[in-house]
Design a protein around this motif. Structure first.
Motif, PDB file in Angstrom:
ATOM      1  N   LEU A  51       8.058  -8.216  -7.438  1.00  0.00           N
ATOM      2  CA  LEU A  51       8.853  -7.028  -6.605  1.00  0.00           C
ATOM      3  C   LEU A  51       8.586  -7.237  -5.195  1.00  0.00           C
ATOM      4  N   PHE A  52       7.466  -7.676  -4.687  1.00  0.00           N
ATOM      5  CA  PHE A  52       7.307  -7.686  -3.364  1.00  0.00           C
ATOM      6  C   PHE A  52       7.416  -9.199  -2.933  1.00  0.00           C
ATOM      7  N   GLN A  53       7.596 -10.130  -3.785  1.00  0.00           N
ATOM      8  CA  GLN A  53       7.931 -11.700  -3.750  1.00  0.00           C
ATOM      9  C   GLN A  53       6.609 -12.050  -2.963  1.00  0.00           C
ATOM     10  N   CYS A  54       5.454 -11.825  -3.420  1.00  0.00           N
ATOM     11  CA  CYS A  54       4.357 -12.522  -2.797  1.00  0.00           C
ATOM     12  C   CYS A  54       3.480 -13.237  -4.046  1.00  0.00           C
ATOM     13  N   VAL A  55       2.247 -13.814  -3.559  1.00  0.00           N
ATOM     14  CA  VAL A  55       1.451 -14.289  -4.741  1.00  0.00           C
ATOM     15  C   VAL A  55       0.368 -13.115  -5.472  1.00  0.00           C
TER      16      VAL A  55
ATOM     17  N   GLU B 118       0.841  -1.187   0.079  1.00  0.00           N
ATOM     18  CA  GLU B 118       0.015   0.049  -0.351  1.00  0.00           C
ATOM     19  C   GLU B 118       1.059   1.412   0.094  1.00  0.00           C
ATOM     20  N   GLU B 119       1.807   1.059   0.797  1.00  0.00           N
ATOM     21  CA  GLU B 119       2.844   2.404   0.969  1.00  0.00           C
ATOM     22  C   GLU B 119       3.479   2.634  -0.413  1.00  0.00           C
ATOM     23  N   TYR B 120       4.011   1.661  -0.920  1.00  0.00           N
ATOM     24  CA  TYR B 120       4.495   1.760  -2.281  1.00  0.00           C
ATOM     25  C   TYR B 120       3.536   2.303  -3.494  1.00  0.00           C
TER      26      TYR B 120
ATOM     27  N   GLN C  96      -0.756   3.059 -13.354  1.00  0.00           N
ATOM     28  CA  GLN C  96      -1.106   1.790 -14.044  1.00  0.00           C
ATOM     29  C   GLN C  96      -0.010   0.684 -13.551  1.00  0.00           C
ATOM     30  N   VAL C  97      -0.230  -0.216 -13.170  1.00  0.00           N
ATOM     31  CA  VAL C  97       0.678  -1.379 -12.759  1.00  0.00           C
ATOM     32  C   VAL C  97       0.274  -2.765 -13.149  1.00  0.00           C
ATOM     33  N   LYS C  98       1.233  -3.663 -13.309  1.00  0.00           N
ATOM     34  CA  LYS C  98       0.964  -4.956 -13.666  1.00  0.00           C
ATOM     35  C   LYS C  98       1.058  -5.794 -12.262  1.00  0.00           C
ATOM     36  N   ARG C  99      -0.011  -6.742 -11.893  1.00  0.00           N
ATOM     37  CA  ARG C  99      -0.329  -7.336 -10.929  1.00  0.00           C
ATOM     38  C   ARG C  99       0.900  -8.432 -10.629  1.00  0.00           C
TER      39      ARG C  99
END
Length: 156
Positions: free
Chosen positions: A34-38, A9-11, A25-28
């Protein structure tokens, strides 16, 4: 220690603040990498932290060329903002939606943190110990009156 949801969220909020248009606009999949998550973690953050009540519009396109577009809502006049808030509140409001609106009003400087905490207590399930349908209706009436008072005190 911040949770991964808080960090994501902060990012996204930092990117939004740096963008003059108020739209990103970002890609999921890129965020998940980037955050090493699903990717579902990204979905969770977007759906819970970037809501209409908090002042965001989210568009999403799934698939290979998919994206998530987040836009911070801006209003040309205080009157337009006031009208949108009243329509958004409507005749019923869940506790979560009301809490999100309180966060938005405090973030935008229309309400102090202290006022936000007091209103948050007033609209809570603990205070509004009523059947759900009645509780949501009473909560909406309270929130409409809070918004009307805030805008009246600011010259509207």
């Amino acid at each position: 220690m911040s949770s991964i949801s808080d960090i994501i969220e902060e990012y996204l909020l930092n990117i939004l603040k740096q963008t003059p248009s108020g739209t990103i606009q970002v890609k999921r999949s890129e965020l998940a990498e980037l955050f090493q998550c699903v990717p579902s973690q990204i979905n969770y953050v977007i759906s819970t932290r970037f809501t209409v009540e908090k002042g965001f519009i989210v568009e999403s396109k799934r698939g290979g060329g998919g994206f998530i577009r987040i836009r911070k809502v801006r209003f040309s006049t205080r009157k337009a903002y006031f009208d949108v808030l009243l329509r958004m509140i409507g005749n019923r409001m869940t506790q979560q939606a009301a809490e999100d609106l309180i966060t938005r009003l405090t973030d935008e400087g229309l309400m102090t943190e202290r006022e936000g905490r007091m209103v948050g207590k007033l609209i809570s399930r603990d205070v509004l110990d009523l059947p759900v349908s009645l509780r949501d209706a009473v909560r909406a009436r309270i929130m409409r009156n809070v918004v009307m008072t805030l805008f009246a005190s600011k010259g509207e």
